[in-house]
Design an enzyme around this catalytic site. Structure first.
Site, PDB file in Angstrom:
ATOM      1  N   GLY A  48       0.673  -5.136   0.885  1.00 47.85           N
ATOM      2  CA  GLY A  48      -0.532  -5.185   0.058  1.00 47.85           C
ATOM      3  C   GLY A  48      -0.277  -5.812  -1.304  1.00 47.85           C
ATOM      4  O   GLY A  48      -1.205  -6.332  -1.934  1.00 47.85           O
ATOM      5  N   GLU A  60       4.600  -5.322   7.211  1.00 42.91           N
ATOM      6  CA  GLU A  60       3.785  -4.302   7.885  1.00 42.91           C
ATOM      7  C   GLU A  60       4.206  -4.077   9.335  1.00 42.91           C
ATOM      8  O   GLU A  60       4.155  -2.953   9.829  1.00 42.91           O
ATOM      9  CB  GLU A  60       2.296  -4.702   7.836  1.00 42.91           C
ATOM     10  N   GLU A 104      -0.679  -9.356  -0.746  1.00 44.73           N
ATOM     11  CA  GLU A 104      -2.106  -9.602  -0.483  1.00 44.73           C
ATOM     12  C   GLU A 104      -2.913  -9.615  -1.783  1.00 44.73           C
ATOM     13  O   GLU A 104      -3.815 -10.437  -1.955  1.00 44.73           O
ATOM     14  CB  GLU A 104      -2.638  -8.548   0.490  1.00 44.73           C
ATOM     15  N   ALA A 114       0.856  -1.188   0.000  1.00 47.80           N
ATOM     16  CA  ALA A 114       0.000   0.000   0.000  1.00 47.80           C
ATOM     17  C   ALA A 114       0.893   1.240   0.000  1.00 47.80           C
ATOM     18  O   ALA A 114       2.034   1.196   0.459  1.00 47.80           O
ATOM     19  CB  ALA A 114      -0.877  -0.013   1.245  1.00 47.80           C
TER      20      ALA A 114
HETATM   21  C1  3H9 Z   1       0.809  -2.218   3.411  1.00 48.40           C
HETATM   22  O1  3H9 Z   1       1.003  -2.744   2.364  1.00 48.40           O
HETATM   23  C2  3H9 Z   1      -0.491  -2.290   4.143  1.00 48.40           C
HETATM   24  C3  3H9 Z   1      -1.436  -3.326   3.638  1.00 48.40           C
HETATM   25  O2  3H9 Z   1      -1.261  -4.549   4.305  1.00 48.40           O
HETATM   26  C4  3H9 Z   1      -2.851  -2.970   3.941  1.00 48.40           C
HETATM   27  C5  3H9 Z   1      -3.430  -1.800   3.296  1.00 48.40           C
HETATM   28  C6  3H9 Z   1      -4.926  -1.674   3.541  1.00 48.40           C
HETATM   29  N1  3H9 Z   1       4.617   3.498  -0.251  1.00 48.40           N
HETATM   30  O3  3H9 Z   1      13.440   1.965  -0.280  1.00 48.40           O
HETATM   31  P1  3H9 Z   1      13.754   2.709  -1.507  1.00 48.40           P
HETATM   32  C7  3H9 Z   1       9.305   4.936  -1.797  1.00 48.40           C
HETATM   33  S1  3H9 Z   1       2.008  -1.279   4.160  1.00 48.40           S
HETATM   34  C8  3H9 Z   1       5.051   4.698  -0.659  1.00 48.40           C
HETATM   35  O4  3H9 Z   1      14.736   3.825  -1.435  1.00 48.40           O
HETATM   36  P2  3H9 Z   1      14.864   0.313  -2.648  1.00 48.40           P
HETATM   37  C9  3H9 Z   1      10.442   5.343  -0.870  1.00 48.40           C
HETATM   38  O5  3H9 Z   1      10.000   6.253   0.098  1.00 48.40           O
HETATM   39  C10 3H9 Z   1       3.393  -1.344   3.062  1.00 48.40           C
HETATM   40  N2  3H9 Z   1       6.335   4.933  -1.018  1.00 48.40           N
HETATM   41  O6  3H9 Z   1      14.167   1.747  -2.717  1.00 48.40           O
HETATM   42  C11 3H9 Z   1      11.409   5.958  -1.872  1.00 48.40           C
HETATM   43  O7  3H9 Z   1      10.956   7.261  -2.142  1.00 48.40           O
HETATM   44  P3  3H9 Z   1      12.005   8.450  -2.505  1.00 48.40           P
HETATM   45  C12 3H9 Z   1       4.150  -2.611   3.166  1.00 48.40           C
HETATM   46  C13 3H9 Z   1       7.189   3.906  -0.954  1.00 48.40           C
HETATM   47  O8  3H9 Z   1      14.992  -0.101  -4.063  1.00 48.40           O
HETATM   48  C14 3H9 Z   1      11.222   5.101  -3.109  1.00 48.40           C
HETATM   49  O9  3H9 Z   1       9.961   4.465  -2.964  1.00 48.40           O
HETATM   50  N3  3H9 Z   1       5.315  -2.527   2.341  1.00 48.40           N
HETATM   51  C15 3H9 Z   1       6.800   2.640  -0.524  1.00 48.40           C
HETATM   52  O10 3H9 Z   1      16.063   0.359  -1.762  1.00 48.40           O
HETATM   53  C16 3H9 Z   1      12.288   4.041  -3.276  1.00 48.40           C
HETATM   54  O11 3H9 Z   1      12.361   3.266  -2.063  1.00 48.40           O
HETATM   55  C17 3H9 Z   1       6.525  -2.145   2.802  1.00 48.40           C
HETATM   56  O12 3H9 Z   1       6.698  -1.878   3.955  1.00 48.40           O
HETATM   57  C18 3H9 Z   1       5.443   2.444  -0.172  1.00 48.40           C
HETATM   58  N4  3H9 Z   1       4.971   1.230   0.226  1.00 48.40           N
HETATM   59  O13 3H9 Z   1      13.803  -0.627  -1.915  1.00 48.40           O
HETATM   60  C19 3H9 Z   1       7.633  -2.073   1.784  1.00 48.40           C
HETATM   61  N5  3H9 Z   1       7.881   1.815  -0.558  1.00 48.40           N
HETATM   62  O14 3H9 Z   1      12.654   8.000  -3.774  1.00 48.40           O
HETATM   63  C20 3H9 Z   1       8.376  -0.785   1.914  1.00 48.40           C
HETATM   64  C21 3H9 Z   1       8.905   2.556  -1.004  1.00 48.40           C
HETATM   65  O15 3H9 Z   1      11.129   9.649  -2.624  1.00 48.40           O
HETATM   66  N6  3H9 Z   1       9.364  -0.571   0.884  1.00 48.40           N
HETATM   67  N7  3H9 Z   1       8.505   3.825  -1.243  1.00 48.40           N
HETATM   68  O16 3H9 Z   1      12.953   8.501  -1.339  1.00 48.40           O
HETATM   69  C22 3H9 Z   1      10.557  -1.212   0.834  1.00 48.40           C
HETATM   70  O17 3H9 Z   1      10.832  -2.109   1.586  1.00 48.40           O
HETATM   71  C23 3H9 Z   1      11.553  -0.746  -0.189  1.00 48.40           C
HETATM   72  O18 3H9 Z   1      11.196   0.544  -0.579  1.00 48.40           O
HETATM   73  C24 3H9 Z   1      11.654  -1.621  -1.467  1.00 48.40           C
HETATM   74  C25 3H9 Z   1      12.568  -0.909  -2.505  1.00 48.40           C
HETATM   75  C26 3H9 Z   1      12.253  -2.970  -1.100  1.00 48.40           C
HETATM   76  C27 3H9 Z   1      10.306  -1.814  -2.101  1.00 48.40           C
END
Ligand code: 3H9
Length: 650
Positions: free
Chosen positions: A100, A123, A103, A61
């Protein structure tokens, strides 16, 4: 458009294209829902492939939406609609399917993946639990024991593990889409697997819950989401999927609005912003393959270990043969300890040590792209090192001092090419602690700065840029924090009460337990030096203890007493007698009042640091505290706390 459609012979291909990580926002949810409805009505469509554009499927999400009220359509409804669609949806996954994203994939009737796929529900790292059915569908697909690890313990499944557990129905080669289309055509001629939520699940033995609860509680560090995730899993198994989904949604929504989740989101974005400071964006870093480390003591060896772990070659400079072999032994035992913990193999230990050269004197530094000095914290000693480095290193080699207090400009005086010089403040143990304070001088070149940020990224550190002042960001706040803790003692508050209050807040140790562990003498010597320089430094309670020979655990006592061989602090009547001249009459102060006073002091110092431009942002100050000083992550940092306190006052 954030979701693209292609049609290939009756198969619709739905691609989520929302760079950089295909996060699911309101527009994506809306479009997926509309498409599921439209495809069901369209006789030309037989099946749907759901995929992500670029190197990953969907990172979850959109976290940026979490500071606002939830906006329909809701993701659980979208996933449920896809799961019940008349035309089967198949997820085609490369790279990460997180939160998500996983999911959504679980809502599909089948999942196919390339070898790069990985699956997680992270999460709980954000202080929430999966909120779109992940807690209910995943155990019905991969079994309860594995689902507990993924949902509540943040375990990531790689593609092979996902196939073994039945999460992935088939592996495909790149290019993904032709393989996915061929797979779906064959699958449509056979009976489809049951939707995830309809799959049967037998109730596990009771021990699985009690064991998981103990495991999770022991790692949670006071965070509430992991145990709540377990509760929700259990509810869905014991009371059925419908009850589980309802419980999941209620828990998700309540955690989403919690202070803990807000703190963890704040850190999530702060950590990412810290990696890419605006003023060096677009500046190319210099290539770095070989690093030098001067000094093989605890700090130097830790820095060398971090560099070797990151794949760099290291030249370690020592004064004599004994120092050189001690440093090699230290590094060997650090890597062997990692091997014993199962983190690296014996071959990797040998390979890392193979990239280490320990030298007596400065031979070898001429090959280094960067050299980090980690010798005794004394100006003359450090200057002598840089005068040698100035002679032996290439003129384009970056030179860094690992100082925690000394002004880097003084250390660099007389250095040729001062634009390649800066301070890099590592925290001990340097191969473990995440924080790296980066302290440029006014002369440091932008590409030198960009290079050390890149090195920090390779080392897995959180880099925070700090301006020059006594103690930079972290030690300056630490000093104020300790002074205020000692002021509480002067006000008559018990030492143990202060430590207990800070532990209750989430620190692993209180300020006095921490000082006893680290030793009281360094701060004392610092104050004595300032007194010798004629600065007006008043007598602190800690000074009385050091003068009485109580320097902490290493002398059997400091603020507390310690039995031989036992690190557990015992209240000390002797320390109280020594401190009596500076202590007011004993008073009881509530834990939250103690915490509020110490938090306010830290934040006040943080504000001064910001006002002076020593830190670039309040979030950077929070990163320093969380990654270098044990500030509880779930509390977000002192500046985050200040923001919350201000918001609550409004
Ligand atoms: C969820 O899913 C809830 C659901 O269960 C229920 C809903 C109802 N959203 O980390 P990076 C941005 S909760 C918005 O540097 P990498 C990040 O801020 C979510 N933005 O790259 C950055 O922005 P900027 C569960 C996001 O290649 C840019 O993307 N998911 C999100 O080293 C690049 O990110 C997680 O917790 C997001 N979800 O790693 C996963 N994710 O360029 C969280 C990233 O402006 N994300 N951004 O600084 C990660 O673990 C890593 O970002 C990922 C990429 C592995 C994906």
């Amino acid at each position: 458009m954030t979701v693209n459609i292609d049609i290939d012979g009756g198969i619709a291909i739905v691609t989520i294209a929302n760079p950089p990580v295909n996060a699911i926002n309101a527009a994506v949810r809306e479009r997926l829902l509309t498409l599921a409805q439209a495809f069901d009505k369209d006789p030309a469509i037989r099946a749907v492939i759901l995929t992500g554009a670029g190197a990953l499927f969907v990172a979850g999400a959109d976290i940026t939406e979490f500071d606002r009220p939830v906006e329909p359509p809701f993701l659980p409804d979208v996933v449920a609609r896809i799961e019940r669609a008349a035309k089967p949806w198949v997820a085609a996954i490369r790279g990460a399917a997180l939160g998500g994203g996983l999911e959504l994939a679980l809502g599909c009737r089948m999942r196919i993946a390339t070898g790069t796929a990985r699956f997680a529900l992270p999460e709980v790292n954000l202080g929430i639990i999966p909120g779109s059915g992940g807690t209910q569908r995943l155990p019905r697909v991969i079994g309860i024991a594995e689902a507990i690890r993924v949902v509540a313990e943040n375990h990531t499944l790689d593609a092979a593990e996902a196939v073994r557990l039945g999460l992935v129905d088939a592996m495909v080669e790149e290019p993904l889409l032709p393989g996915a289309i061929a797979f779906v055509r064959v699958a449509l001629d056979k009976a489809l697997p049951l939707p995830s939520l309809d799959r049967p699940l037998s109730e596990p033995a009771q021990e699985i819950w009690t064991e998981a609860e103990q495991r999770i509680a022991s790692h949670a560090k006071g965070a509430s989401a992991p145990l709540q995730a377990l509760e929700v899993l259990k509810c869905g198994i014991e009371q059925g999927a419908a009850a589980g989904l309802a419980r999941e949604r209620a828990t998700f929504l309540s955690l989403r609005g919690s202070e803990e989740a807000a703190a963890l989101r704040h850190l999530f974005f702060a950590e990412r912003a810290a990696m890419r400071p605006a003023d060096i964006r677009g500046t190319a870093p210099r290539p770095v393959d070989t690093a030098g480390v001067v000094g093989g003591g605890t700090m130097g060896s830790g820095i060398a270990a971090a560099l070797l772990n990151a794949g760099l070659s290291v030249v370690l400079v020592e004064q004599d043969a004994a120092g050189a072999s001690r440093a090699r032994e230290t590094l060997a035992s650090l890597f062997e300890a990692s091997q014993r913990r199962g983190q690296i193999t014996g071959e990797e230990v040998a390979e890392r040590l193979g990239r280490l050269e320990t030298n007596i004197g400065y031979g070898g530094v001429e090959r280094c792209d960067v050299v980090i000095e980690a010798v005794f914290e004394e100006l003359a000693v450090k200057r002598a090192v840089f005068s040698e480095l100035g002679r032996f290193c290439r003129p384009d080699a970056i030179l860094a001092t690992n100082t925690s207090y000394i002004d880097p400009r003084l250390i660099a005086e007389g250095l040729p090419e001062p634009e390649r010089f800066l301070g890099l403040h590592f925290f001990s143990p340097a191969h473990v602690m995440k924080l790296l304070e980066i302290v440029p001088t006014p002369e440091t070149a932008p590409d030198v700065l960009a290079t050390v940020f890149e090195i920090a990224r390779r080392l897995g550190k959180i880099p925070v840029r700090a301006g020059i002042c006594d103690g930079f960001i972290g030690n300056r706040i630490l000093r104020r924090f300790r002074t205020e803790a000692e002021a509480l003692v002067r006000d008559g508050v018990g030492i143990a009460a202060i430590d207990a209050a800070m532990r209750g807040f989430g620190f692993a140790m209180g300020p006095f337990e921490m000082q006893d562990m680290a030793g009281l003498d360094i701060a004392f010597l610092h104050r004595e030096a300032a007194r010798k320089r004629g600065e007006p430094v008043p007598d602190m309670p800690g000074d009385l203890l050091v003068r009485a020979g109580r320097k902490g655990q290493k002398t059997g006592g400091g603020w507390y007493d310690y039995a031989p061989g036992d690190r557990r602090p015992q209240p000390s009547a002797k320390a109280e007698r020594i401190l009596a001249p500076l202590m007011g009459p004993r008073t009881d102060m509530a834990g939250e009042v103690i915490v509020a006073r110490l938090m306010a002091t830290m934040a006040q110092e943080g504000q001064a640091i910001l006002a002076e431009g020593i830190a670039a942002s309040a979030a950077d100050i929070d990163l320093v505290e969380v990654h270098g000083y044990g500030f509880p992550r779930r509390r977000g940092g002192p500046m985050f706390q200040l923001g919350r306190a201000d918001a609550n006052r409004v």
